[in-house]
Design an enzyme around this catalytic site. Structure first.
Site, PDB file in Angstrom:
ATOM      1  N   SER A 157      34.752  36.408  34.523  1.00 30.26           N
ATOM      2  CA  SER A 157      33.938  36.554  33.352  1.00 30.26           C
ATOM      3  C   SER A 157      34.387  36.052  32.058  1.00 30.26           C
ATOM      4  O   SER A 157      34.216  34.533  31.941  1.00 30.26           O
ATOM      5  CB  SER A 157      34.114  38.126  32.993  1.00 30.26           C
ATOM      6  OG  SER A 157      33.203  38.606  32.092  1.00 30.26           O
ATOM      7  N   HIS A 355      30.022  43.397  38.254  1.00 35.44           N
ATOM      8  CA  HIS A 355      30.708  42.566  37.614  1.00 35.44           C
ATOM      9  C   HIS A 355      32.212  42.683  37.983  1.00 35.44           C
ATOM     10  O   HIS A 355      32.870  41.826  38.057  1.00 35.44           O
ATOM     11  CB  HIS A 355      30.544  42.739  36.093  1.00 35.44           C
ATOM     12  CG  HIS A 355      30.895  41.598  35.376  1.00 35.44           C
ATOM     13  ND1 HIS A 355      30.562  40.270  35.424  1.00 35.44           N
ATOM     14  CD2 HIS A 355      31.866  41.513  34.319  1.00 35.44           C
ATOM     15  CE1 HIS A 355      31.046  39.371  34.486  1.00 35.44           C
ATOM     16  NE2 HIS A 355      31.984  40.226  33.891  1.00 35.44           N
TER      17      HIS A 355
END
Ligand SMILES: *[C@@H]1O[C@H](CO)[C@@H](O)[C@H](O)[C@H]1NC(C)=O
Length: 388
Positions: A157, A355
């Site tokens: 990320s 995610h």
């Protein structure tokens, strides 16, 4: 969650709240070292190193790998799935020299040569500075310590964002990066639809530059009694885990209390603000200070785009992404991939892969970690020994 489960959860968090990276590593019987790295602008950052493993049989130099965590996480995030399923431990077993960095402002990197975290000036940074200063300092330090010419990079990320910023702003770092593996890179953010972009958006945008979401910080001070502490942790953990409005069905649920004990690790409010700006502009560019300060900083009314054509590490960039990640949506990842000179795409088409699944899913060892280890190994097989 039932009432009983909630109470159990709170107790578990309380037991686990002292958890720190070096203890997690040592508790699984791996050697650990702590290294403090000084940045050009005076921050003192801690990196944890796993220099070996009893499962590594070969002798000789071990290729270094730098791990860079996401926003609100820290080095802990790469260890919480335990020794069998966490990439950091698996890489140590595979005879790599594992370095887990901690960006400025996180629980392990809250020191500065002249500033204190209680000073507002300490928090005047975004992931731009984490990239151009912190990641650069870690790379310099690791190569200096290990006497290697280049290293492997693994980001999740925002950890990917910071490498992309560094390689575009200071392209001389490209030749120091053997492989760049980007898990769910946050670069273009046009299609992001997480809670911080919707429900909490105006709250975040109204904040001055300051500490945001530290697990012994603002929230916990507000809720000063013990139960308040639990509530704050539960809130922050949920915040971290929610993607697409629900917790992923692939998540290793044993990890939840460990996340609660270690997250959020500390963030400047400018980091989420900067991401929200990217969603609004659809561009990947430095922080927008408003016209006046943009003119002073950038000599233009708007921030200039980062130069993605500069992102050229020694081998093509590996991008892992999924169809169902609402934090880093596949449309945005494809847009990013189209602008980087050389990429290899790894699509996760498993429905509901979110995610956080790139680090915490039940199948992370097979879906992510083993392919990543193979990418690093194949570089080592194909390259000349002079890289070590
Ligand atoms: C899930 O997490 C727990 C706690 O760290 C760990 O012991 C277990 O091995 C993990 N399982 C998988 C499949 O990741």
């Amino acid at each position: 969650m039932s009432y009983k489960a909630f109470v159990f959860f709170c107790l578990y968090i309380d037991l686990a709240k002292g958890l720190i990276t070096s203890e997690i590593i040592a508790s699984h019987n791996y050697p650990v070292e702590v290294h403090t790295v000084l940045t050009r602008d005076g921050y003192l950052l801690d990196a944890f190193r796993i220099p070996g493993s009893k499962f590594c049989q070969q002798s000789g130099p071990k290729p270094a790998v730098l791990f860079q965590h996401g926003m609100s996480a820290s080095s802990d995030v790469f260890l919480l799935n335990g020794p069998q399923d966490s990439l950091a431990f698996m890489l140590a077993d595979a005879c790599f020299d594992v370095w887990l960095s901690n960006s400025r402002g996180t629980r392990y990197s809250r020191r500065h040569v002249s500033l204190d975290p209680s000073d507002e000036a300490f928090w005047r940074f975004s992931w731009h500075e984490i990239g151009t200063e912190d990641v650069a300092a870690f790379i310099d330090y690791i190569l200096d310590t290990t006497k290697q010419r280049a290293l492997h990079f693994l980001g999740h990320s925002q950890g990917c964002t910071t490498l992309v910023v560094l390689l575009s702003m200071r392209p001389e770092y490209n030749k120091l990066v053997k492989t760049a593996v980007l898990l769910a890179p946050a670069v273009f953010m046009r299609h992001t639809s997480t809670l911080s972009q919707t429900v909490f958006r105006s709250f975040i945008m109204a904040m001055p530059d300051k500490e945001f979401m530290y697990h012994n910080g603002v929230l916990n001070k507000l809720l000063s009694n013990v139960c308040g502490l639990f509530v704050a942790r539960v809130f922050c953990t949920t915040f971290f885990l929610i993607s697409n409005g629900k917790i992923s069905k692939h998540l290793n649920t044993s990890v939840i209390p460990l996340i609660a004990a270690t997250l959020p690790a500390g963030v400047s409010s400018r980091q989420p603000k900067h991401f929200i700006q990217l969603t609004d502009s659809g561009k990947f560019r430095p922080f927008d200070f408003g016209i006046l300060r943009n003119l002073i900083n950038y000599k233009s009314l708007e921030p200039p785009d980062y130069t993605l054509s500069n992102v050229r590490p020694l081998t093509p960039v590996h991008i892992f992404y999924s169809d169902d990640d609402s934090s880093t949506a596949k449309e945005d990842i494809q847009n990013f991939a189209a602008r980087v000179p050389e990429v290899v795409m790894h699509r996760i088409s498993t429905p509901g892969w979110h995610h956080t699944d790139f680090v915490h899913s039940m199948t992370v060892a097979d879906v992510i970690n083993k392919p990543v280890i193979e990418i690093f190994r194949s570089f080592e097989r194909l390259s000349s020994p002079t890289f070590l």
